[in-house]
Scaffold this motif. Structure first.
Motif, PDB file in Angstrom:
ATOM      1  N   PRO A 151      70.866  85.967  28.868  1.00 38.80           N
ATOM      2  CA  PRO A 151      70.799  85.261  30.155  1.00 38.80           C
ATOM      3  C   PRO A 151      69.393  84.766  30.464  1.00 38.80           C
ATOM      4  O   PRO A 151      68.430  85.536  30.456  1.00 38.80           O
ATOM      5  CB  PRO A 151      71.255  86.322  31.165  1.00 38.80           C
ATOM      6  N   GLY A 152      69.280  83.460  30.706  1.00 38.37           N
ATOM      7  CA  GLY A 152      67.989  82.868  31.048  1.00 38.37           C
ATOM      8  C   GLY A 152      67.088  82.589  29.872  1.00 38.37           C
ATOM      9  O   GLY A 152      65.891  82.311  30.053  1.00 38.37           O
ATOM     10  N   MET A 153      67.604  82.622  28.666  1.00 38.51           N
ATOM     11  CA  MET A 153      66.783  82.453  27.461  1.00 38.51           C
ATOM     12  C   MET A 153      66.257  81.016  27.341  1.00 38.51           C
ATOM     13  O   MET A 153      67.022  80.060  27.389  1.00 38.51           O
ATOM     14  CB  MET A 153      67.628  82.795  26.223  1.00 38.51           C
ATOM     15  N   PRO A 154      64.949  80.848  27.150  1.00 38.62           N
ATOM     16  CA  PRO A 154      64.396  79.502  26.942  1.00 38.62           C
ATOM     17  C   PRO A 154      64.638  79.039  25.503  1.00 38.62           C
ATOM     18  O   PRO A 154      64.688  79.862  24.584  1.00 38.62           O
ATOM     19  CB  PRO A 154      62.897  79.689  27.217  1.00 38.62           C
ATOM     20  N   PRO A 155      64.786  77.742  25.260  1.00 40.24           N
ATOM     21  CA  PRO A 155      65.089  77.229  23.917  1.00 40.24           C
ATOM     22  C   PRO A 155      64.051  77.598  22.864  1.00 40.24           C
ATOM     23  O   PRO A 155      64.404  77.794  21.694  1.00 40.24           O
ATOM     24  CB  PRO A 155      65.141  75.712  24.123  1.00 40.24           C
ATOM     25  N   GLU A 156      62.781  77.710  23.255  1.00 34.64           N
ATOM     26  CA  GLU A 156      61.739  77.962  22.266  1.00 34.64           C
ATOM     27  C   GLU A 156      61.819  79.352  21.641  1.00 34.64           C
ATOM     28  O   GLU A 156      61.170  79.622  20.622  1.00 34.64           O
ATOM     29  CB  GLU A 156      60.343  77.751  22.882  1.00 34.64           C
ATOM     30  N   GLU A 157      62.609  80.270  22.221  1.00 37.08           N
ATOM     31  CA  GLU A 157      62.733  81.613  21.635  1.00 37.08           C
ATOM     32  C   GLU A 157      63.769  81.676  20.519  1.00 37.08           C
ATOM     33  O   GLU A 157      63.865  82.691  19.826  1.00 37.08           O
ATOM     34  CB  GLU A 157      63.081  82.634  22.730  1.00 37.08           C
ATOM     35  N   ALA A 158      64.539  80.621  20.352  1.00 31.01           N
ATOM     36  CA  ALA A 158      65.577  80.616  19.319  1.00 31.01           C
ATOM     37  C   ALA A 158      64.995  80.176  17.975  1.00 31.01           C
ATOM     38  O   ALA A 158      64.017  79.434  17.920  1.00 31.01           O
ATOM     39  CB  ALA A 158      66.705  79.672  19.736  1.00 31.01           C
ATOM     40  N   ASN A 159      65.607  80.687  16.890  1.00 32.60           N
ATOM     41  CA  ASN A 159      65.347  80.162  15.535  1.00 32.60           C
ATOM     42  C   ASN A 159      63.888  80.361  15.109  1.00 32.60           C
ATOM     43  O   ASN A 159      63.236  79.441  14.606  1.00 32.60           O
ATOM     44  CB  ASN A 159      65.714  78.670  15.489  1.00 32.60           C
ATOM     45  N   ARG A 160      63.389  81.588  15.261  1.00 32.90           N
ATOM     46  CA  ARG A 160      61.979  81.853  14.947  1.00 32.90           C
ATOM     47  C   ARG A 160      61.757  82.430  13.549  1.00 32.90           C
ATOM     48  O   ARG A 160      60.793  82.093  12.871  1.00 32.90           O
ATOM     49  CB  ARG A 160      61.382  82.820  15.964  1.00 32.90           C
ATOM     50  N   TYR A 161      62.627  83.340  13.124  1.00 36.05           N
ATOM     51  CA  TYR A 161      62.357  84.107  11.908  1.00 36.05           C
ATOM     52  C   TYR A 161      63.193  83.607  10.720  1.00 36.05           C
ATOM     53  O   TYR A 161      62.648  83.075   9.763  1.00 36.05           O
ATOM     54  CB  TYR A 161      62.626  85.597  12.171  1.00 36.05           C
ATOM     55  N   ASN A 162      64.505  83.806  10.798  1.00 38.71           N
ATOM     56  CA  ASN A 162      65.407  83.349   9.741  1.00 38.71           C
ATOM     57  C   ASN A 162      65.834  81.927  10.104  1.00 38.71           C
ATOM     58  O   ASN A 162      66.920  81.699  10.616  1.00 38.71           O
ATOM     59  CB  ASN A 162      66.616  84.285   9.639  1.00 38.71           C
TER      60      ASN A 162
END
Length: 798
Positions: free
Chosen positions: A504-515
């Protein structure tokens, strides 16, 4: 006076039905489970082709009826094992179906080989109908009663014998039926019956088990190719053949989606395969929690970072990995549910010391039950309900579960799970990561629908999802996630290099960082499914991701025709691994069934002199309609009772047996009474019962599901009995009328009804996938009504 061999007819019918069930088990082992539909269709094709042979050779069969009947029974006995052996030698591979032009030919060869035993089984029954048409009701009653006993008895036998051994037993029983037929028909020489009895006894005692050759693409086949692998244990049951494999040279390391940051490997493990699929890991446990550190490095460990000493329910405990994970994280109490008793026996019996008496620990309770049924009847509330990762990555990614009905992942199922959570409780699912995403987005959509139906004001505040390099874990909460819980999710993912997919409330820049993926598919999909345009998103998505429901429980169906054409055009660029194989195979089976039915049932009659005895349009339409409607009704109601009986095995055996036995009773009643318009009355009563069941059964089942299994089975039989009795009236009534007015049309009627059953077995499944089982039942009622309308001209009392 010559009489029909009624006892032999019953035994042969039981053999044929049991053979059909055994074939589905054998094909689950050597190939995959969805070949059940092809086997049902092949069975009906054999019966229909038998009717055609009767029509073409009626005079010869009539002159030598006794010999023909015994020879047909003998051929059935021989061909049951021989056809299966030859089918295994056919180089058919479903995974090569769309790019190898020879595979459709091999598929047809397997289909025809499977049809041959049913041809002779149908021929033997059809012979009795042809020569004793005025006793059609008695013959039909013994025929269907035998089939009902066979459908119930084979389930019990499979608890004690392997499917390959059962095939030998059934061949021996067919020889026994031949011996009884010799006595019932008073054939000479008299020693002939003794000879058949001797052959039956020799087959039972001296014949070894048939070889079962698994597809080289199955997980077990590939595991056994690795140097050092050996089979430690193998056992069989109605739910599957279980194989335990050890490898001392290349040890099994099963830790689905374990963090690449992990520094400790799993303890020694054994691989447990079911029907060649898997493996599930049976992990060595000596009571020390330290070696289980790897279980905290899986995406499935996420809920334990939020909950403190939770009371846990594990659905699909299998060999115990999820139970070990709950134990490692300090759970106060663990209830583990597993349907297959062989799993429980392996962990708690044969490998008890290796597993550290896992299922006997004080805070672990194991229940042998179907997961959905257990949750529905339980009165306990849990802090965490963990739905285990039940399928292997290979079969999931190949789309080989597409035709399987799973009531574990429907909207109604998730509502049931949410109702069993304690305040602040969490429902957790872990799935394999497939790209482009399919099942995890479908599961996310299902969770959103379930939350909305349960009254959640804002479902977006109650879901969270993380992604590793191989697995995805979805959390569904019965309350909003707090800021502290979200912080725990973020910290858990950061320390293990798992990617945040949604919170909930996750900003787009936190997605798809590692794998990293080409784009954040899961985050974008989650936002779309939570937004106002979710239906448009699901319609435009390349795969079918609309939530499964109890009426359409095909969770693993992702096939779309538009995407299929695109993937096929990209087959040389690597598009085929994304293809959902099971649905095209079912469609190919339907086309093959139609073509084979026309070629083997209808065309030979049309080209022979029998075209002069072609039945009227009303007669042909009548037998076509009742064949389709019966199959539609039977297949749909089996699924309707799966939830109530909380066990797919009980549902198949109880519903099928009840339908067949009470259809026989209705047939016998129809033959003993000369009531006017009995078909009309039977179909009217059936329509009223069916529509009433569609309205009232869901509520009735929900209110009675807590009862013991024996009581629920009794209730199921009471519910099915009147419906099946009505369904048993149309076919023998039509046959009796034809025997009096147009006896030359009886083989045609048998053939047309067989054609309808061939097509109906597969068509019912296709329609259920698209329309739902309730629509299939309503359609069956409409077809029965149409049969009643077109059959009025010849359905007269004689």
């Amino acid at each position: 006076m010559l009489r029909p061999p009624l006892i032999a007819i019953s035994i042969l019918s039981a053999c044929v039905l049991a053979y059909e069930v055994v074939l589905t088990r054998l094909f689950s082992i050597i190939l995959w489970h969805h070949f059940a539909y092809m086997i049902i269709s092949a069975a009906m094709l054999g019966y229909g082709a038998g009717g055609t042979a009767l029509t073409l050779l009626k005079e010869k069969f009539s002159r030598h009826y006794r010999t023909a009947y015994v020879l047909a029974a003998t051929a059935l006995a021989l061909l049951m094992p021989v056809s299966f052996i030859l089918a295994q030698k056919t180089p058919f591979s479903p995974l090569e179906l769309l790019w190898d032009p020879r595979q459709p030919v091999w598929l047809l060869a397997v289909y025809l080989l499977m049809m041959l035993p049913f041809f002779f089984g149908g021929l033997s029954i059809g012979l009795a109908f042809t020569l004793f048409g005025r006793q059609a009701s008695r013959i039909y009653a013994f025929d269907i009663f035998g089939a009902g006993v066979g459908s119930l008895g084979i389930i019990g036998i499979l608890f004690f014998l392997s499917p390959s051994r059962v095939l030998i037993v059934l061949a021996a029983l067919a020889l026994l039926a031949a011996a009884i037929a010799v006595m019932e028909l008073r054939m000479r020489p008299r020693w002939l019956a003794a000879a058949f009895l001797g052959l039956a006894a020799a087959g039972m005692t001296a014949t070894p088990d048939l070889p079962v050759n698994r597809s080289p693409y199955k997980d077990l086949s590939q595991a056994l190719e690795i140097l050092g692998s050996r089979v430690m244990e193998e056992r069989s049951g109605p739910l599957g053949q279980m194989t335990v494999v050890e490898n001392t040279h290349v040890p099994l390391r099963d830790a689905p989606g374990m963090s690449l940051n992990a520094t400790r490997e799993p303890p020694p493990q054994l691989g447990v395969f079911v029907d060649g699929n898997g493996p599930s890991a049976l992990t060595h446990f000596d009571g020390m929690l330290g070696p289980l550190d790897y279980l905290g490095q899986l995406t499935s460990a996420l809920p334990y970072q939020i909950l403190h000493q939770p009371r846990v329910l594990v659905l699909g405990a299998g060999a115990g990995s999820d139970v070990l994970q709950a134990l490692y994280h300090g759970s106060s109490a663990i209830d583990a549910v597993e349907l297959d008793g062989n799993f429980i026996d392996l962990v708690g019996g044969r490998f008890r010391d290796f597993a550290g008496n896992l299922y006997g620990l004080p805070n672990v309770k194991v229940y042998q039950a179907e997961a959905r049924g257990f949750v529905s009847t339980s009165r306990m509330h849990y802090d965490l309900i963990q739905v285990a990762l039940l399928d292997s990555f290979g079969t999931a990614s190949a789309g080989l579960y597409g035709l399987s009905e799973s009531y574990l992942y429907t909207v109604e199922a998730l509502q049931t799970y949410l109702n069993r959570l304690a305040p602040g409780g969490i429902l957790a699912f872990t799935r394999w990561l497939t790209l482009p995403p399919r099942d995890i987005l479908k599961l996310f959509a299902t969770a959103v629908f379930a939350l909305e139906r349960s009254g959640a004001a804002d479902p977006s505040m109650r879901v969270a999802m993380i992604r590793g390099w191989k697995t995805v874990t979805l959390l569904v909460k019965n309350d909003d996630f707090s800021h502290l819980e979200i912080a725990a999710i973020r910290e858990f993912s950061r320390t293990r290099s798992f990617d945040l997919a949604y919170y909930p409330g996750m900003p787009p820049e936190e997605a798809n960082r590692y794998n990293q993926l080409p784009q954040p598919y899961l985050f974008e999909g989650a936002l779309a499914l939570l937004g106002q345009q979710r239906q448009d998103f699901m319609d435009r998505y390349k795969f079918y991701i609309e939530p499964a429901t109890d009426d359409r429980p095909h969770f693993f169906r992702f096939f779309k025709w538009d995407t299929a054409r695109e993937l096929f055009s990209l087959r040389e660029q690597g598009g085929m691994p994304l293809f959902d194989w099971s649905y095209p195979l079912l469609a190919a089976t339907l086309l093959q069934a139609c073509a084979a039915s026309v070629l083997l049932i209808l065309l030979p009659l049309a080209l022979s002199r029998c075209r002069r005895t072609l039945p009227s349009a009303s007669v042909a339409s009548y037998f076509l309609a009742i064949g389709l409607a019966f199959m539609f009704m039977e297949i749909a109601f089996i699924q309707k009772f799966v939830l109530f009986l909380s066990h797919p095995l009980y549902a198949v055996s109880v519903v099928l047996c009840s339908f067949l036995v009470f259809s026989a009773a209705g047939s016998r009643l129809a033959g003993s009474r000369q009531a006017p318009n009995k078909v009309t009355w039977a179909i009217t009563a059936m329509a009223i019962l069916t529509l009433s069941y569609l309205i009232f059964l869901p509520g009735l089942f929900q209110s009675l599901i807590h009862l013991p299994d024996a009581v629920k089975i009794f209730i199921s039989i009471l519910l099915i009995a009147p419906l099946a009795s009505c369904m048993g009236v149309p076919f023998p009534s039509g046959m009796t009328c034809l025997a009096s007015a147009h006896p030359e049309s009886i083989p045609w009627a048998w053939a047309i009804n067989g054609f309808a059953s061939v097509v109906g077995a597969v068509l019912a499944t296709l329609l259920a996938i698209h329309l739902g089982f309730a629509a299939v039942i309503v359609l069956a009622v409409v077809i029965y009504a149409g049969a009643c309308a077109v059959g009025r001209g010849f359905l007269t009392v004689h």
